[in-house]
Design an enzyme around this catalytic site. Structure first.
Site, PDB file in Angstrom:
ATOM      1  N   ASP A 271      55.905   7.973  20.464  1.00 40.08           N
ATOM      2  CA  ASP A 271      55.959   8.344  19.058  1.00 40.08           C
ATOM      3  C   ASP A 271      57.120   9.324  18.869  1.00 40.08           C
ATOM      4  O   ASP A 271      57.737   9.775  19.827  1.00 40.08           O
ATOM      5  CB  ASP A 271      54.608   8.954  18.627  1.00 40.08           C
ATOM      6  CG  ASP A 271      54.389   8.850  17.136  1.00 40.08           C
ATOM      7  OD1 ASP A 271      53.234   8.859  16.696  1.00 40.08           O
ATOM      8  OD2 ASP A 271      55.390   8.749  16.384  1.00 40.08           O
ATOM      9  N   GLU A 496      50.950  22.705   8.251  1.00 37.22           N
ATOM     10  CA  GLU A 496      50.110  23.367   7.247  1.00 37.22           C
ATOM     11  C   GLU A 496      49.054  22.385   6.732  1.00 37.22           C
ATOM     12  O   GLU A 496      49.357  21.217   6.431  1.00 37.22           O
ATOM     13  CB  GLU A 496      51.007  23.799   6.081  1.00 37.22           C
ATOM     14  CG  GLU A 496      50.293  24.540   4.965  1.00 37.22           C
ATOM     15  CD  GLU A 496      51.199  24.660   3.730  1.00 37.22           C
ATOM     16  OE1 GLU A 496      52.417  24.424   3.895  1.00 37.22           O
ATOM     17  OE2 GLU A 496      50.685  24.929   2.635  1.00 37.22           O
TER      18      GLU A 496
HETATM   19  C1  GLC Z   1      55.311   9.312  13.051  1.00 38.00           C
HETATM   20  C2  GLC Z   1      53.972   8.647  13.249  1.00 38.00           C
HETATM   21  C3  GLC Z   1      54.057   7.193  13.635  1.00 38.00           C
HETATM   22  C4  GLC Z   1      55.301   6.565  13.043  1.00 38.00           C
HETATM   23  C5  GLC Z   1      56.500   7.243  13.672  1.00 38.00           C
HETATM   24  C6  GLC Z   1      57.823   6.717  13.065  1.00 38.00           C
HETATM   25  O1  GLC Z   1      55.288  10.630  13.533  1.00 38.00           O
HETATM   26  O2  GLC Z   1      53.060   9.285  14.133  1.00 38.00           O
HETATM   27  O3  GLC Z   1      52.858   6.545  13.165  1.00 38.00           O
HETATM   28  O4  GLC Z   1      55.337   5.176  13.320  1.00 38.00           O
HETATM   29  O5  GLC Z   1      56.463   8.659  13.541  1.00 38.00           O
HETATM   30  O6  GLC Z   1      57.917   7.085  11.715  1.00 38.00           O
END
Ligand code: GLC
Length: 607
Positions: A271, A496
């Site tokens: 992620d 937040e």
């Molecule tokens: C975000 C999310 C994920 C998403 C990724 C790209 O932090 O956790 O669900 O696909 O970043 O935007």
């Protein structure tokens, strides 16, 4: 997901000709604002993404296609056999291709779970694929397969249900329809977030799922089986931890369970900066994540450092070359399986700039989804359905706000307020006005003008404003962020919170005021709650004649009026238990189990 013999030998041939630098390039995903096409070419990057709200040009399909063409020219011109492997471009098309102006925006997953219609999910997936491919994009970071167990989580609305049954029933159908047998109108799917993202204590986003293995596997891993059986090509690792250990660095979860026992043969993508959280030293974090089973790193800005650190690790033996080859083999297998290696530039593909983008036909599918998602919780004296000729006062902060009804992940990461940038579609008010000629919109939204001599009934559209991820969390304070004594290996970001208690009257007291103001004047109130989750609604429910959970309906607010005015009866059933008290987060199967409304509850006009 399997390749035939020719496909496998092509992958091996490409892999065999790659230098270590090219291999590491394929394992690297950068964000569009942090990389140029020339750098994509120079470093042989495997993927580029748009974070939520990161949109090219005027944010029309043509602008996206032009950007995709540039990246294709940089990465694919010359062909894979000459070492030019096309990038995969990824976006969060989680409720339609919702970054893009004019897209069809579907209800978020919590409403689709209430609809209980797997066949509809296939049609939603097909529209999503068409409107994403129209933009020259090959990869959607969807579906989310979270089984959300605590409604305080800011991502509850991205979950179909608290129960794995619905999630599993949808997973394979959605993946299969999105990927469309890996044909030219298929989109690469991404099941996320592996694993237990919806199981964290207090529902803290990116927190710790302190649960036994049996629960992790039966509730949270289970829905991935049908997705894998349907051939899902990618899986995204979860920021969260399992019993203190980050999923991004968890070899048992990423390799032994997902790739071993469950037989996943695509690739695992981290992620957004998820690797960073494994260790204060980024280099160490890279080794931990890749060795655990991360195949592609979503390193939006730090992609250069990722490549440099990983190269060092391989040269020093910290990361075995065999792990690199396994990761790149998986990435090339996905690109071969979806046909990417042989597709022409995006603008020359059949679906590019599809005139059906945001079309009435697509919107009809979304409108149907809205109708089926609505759950009727109360209908005193058969107040609903309303008569179309009735004199209706429409009030509430969310009555005429397409941004609010779409929720997070809509044009912007955190969603929008107002109507301007949700093009096409209808607000809930606009939908009502089309069906009920004697409806009027409350001047200030407060309903203060309610008058039984002029109004037969009122509709108060209330609830939350948009949010995404941790900014939607509800928690009493940062003291609960990490349970005393739970040692999360690594770090995680705390954003937040949206509020301190899951009570609508605390989060948005103006809603109760609106309902009571109208009811006190003797005008019966139909409350329509726009929210990303169940909220404690005791006072609001008591003051309303009828109460509808509308979730986050998306761009087609018309679907709400279709049901309020008798065109279609309610059919939605709760896929989340509705809490009675703040702090309670009842789930089907709990003992004792004392929700305000149980899992599966939902009235029709007749009761
Ligand atoms: C975000 C999310 C994920 C998403 C990724 C790209 O932090 O956790 O669900 O696909 O970043 O935007």
């Amino acid at each position: 997901m399997g390749l035939d013999g020719a496909g496998r030998s092509r992958v091996e041939s490409l892999l065999g000709r790659m230098s270590l630098e090219r291999k590491i390039g394929q394992m690297t995903q950068a964000e569009r604002l942090s990389v140029t096409p020339a750098e994509v070419r120079e470093h042989h990057l495997g993927s580029v993404l748009s974070g939520g709200g990161s949109t090219p040009g005027a944010n029309r399909p043509a602008d996206w296609v032009a950007m995709a063409d540039e990246l294709w020219e940089a990465s694919a011109a010359g062909g894979p056999e000459q070492g030019a492997v096309p990038v995969l471009y990824g976006v969060d098309a989680v409720h339609g291709n919702s970054n893009v102006l004019g897209a069809t925006v579907f209800p978020h997953n919590i409403g689709l779970g209430a609809a209980g219609d797997p066949e509809l999910m296939e049609r939603i997936a097909r529209v999503t694929a068409r409107e994403t491919l129209a933009c020259g994009v090959d990869w959607a970071f969807a579906p989310t397969l979270a089984v959300a167990r605590d409604d305080r989580w800011g991502r509850t609305y991205e979950s179909y249900s608290e129960d794995p049954g619905i999630v599993a029933a949808y997973a394979g159908r959605f993946v299969g329809a999105l990927q469309a047998d890996l044909g030219p109108d298929g989109l690469v799917a991404c099941a996320k977030h592996w694993v237990g993202d919806g199981a964290t204590t207090h529902g803290i986003d990116q927190g710790d799922a302190a649960i036994p293995r049996a629960e992790l596997e039966s509730l949270h891993a289970a829905p991935y089986r049908p997705a894998i059986e349907a051939g899902v090509l990618t899986v995204m690792a979860s920021y969260s931890s399992w019993n203190g250990d980050k999923c991004h660095g968890h070899r048992y979860l990423l390799t032994d369970l997902l790739k071993g026992q469950l037989g996943f043969r695509g690739f695992v993508v981290s992620d957004w900066n998820g690797l960073d959280q494994l260790d204060d030293d980024f280099g160490e974090a890279v080794a931990l994540g890749v060795n655990a089973g991360i195949d592609m790193a979503m390193v939006p800005e730090s992609w250069r450092e990722f490549m440099a650190r990983l190269k060092e690790h391989v040269e020093r033996g910290r990361v075995p070359l065999g792990r690199i080859d396994d990761a790149v083999r998986r990435i090339l297998t996905v690109k071969q399986a979806c046909g990417l290696l042989d597709r022409p530039r995006p603008s020359e593909r059949p679906g590019a700039n599809d005139p059906g983008f945001g079309s009435a036909a697509h919107r009809e599918t979304a409108r149907e989804a809205v109708r089926k998602s609505l759950v009727l919780l109360k209908n005193e004296g058969g107040l609903l359905p309303l008569d179309r000729g009735a004199r209706i006062l429409v009030a509430g902060r969310n009555a005429h706000d397409r941004g609010h009804q779409c929720g997070g992940w809509t044009v912007e990461w955190q969603g929008l307020t107002g109507n301007d940038r949700v093009e096409g579609g209808t607000s809930i008010w606009e939908g009502i006005a089309r069906l009920a000629p004697n409806a009027v919109l409350s001047a200030g939204g407060t309903g203060a003008e309610a008058d039984p001599r002029r109004h037969d009934a009122a509709i108060a559209v209330i609830g939350e404003r948009p949010y995404a991820e941790g900014l939607g969390d509800v928690r009493s304070g940062d003291d609960v962020v990490v349970e005393q004594g739970s040692q999360i290996q690594g770090t995680f970001r705390v954003l937040e919170a949206y509020g301190d208690e899951l009570s609508l009257s605390r989060l948005h007291p103006e809603d109760l005021t609106t309902i009571r103001t109208i009811a006190a004047r003797g005008v019966p109130v139909v409350a329509v709650l726009v929210s990303g989750r169940p909220l404690c609604i005791g006072p609001e429910l008591q003051a309303s004649g009828a109460f509808v959970a509308a979730w986050l309906p998306g761009s087609e607010g018309q679907g709400v009026a279709d049901v309020l005015f008798g065109g279609h009866d309610f059919q939605g059933r709760l896929s989340f238990s509705w809490p009675r008290e703040p702090g309670q987060s009842p789930n089907r199967g709990d003992s004792p189990y004392d929700p305000l409304f149980p899992y599966g509850f939902g009235l029709s006009y007749a009761g």
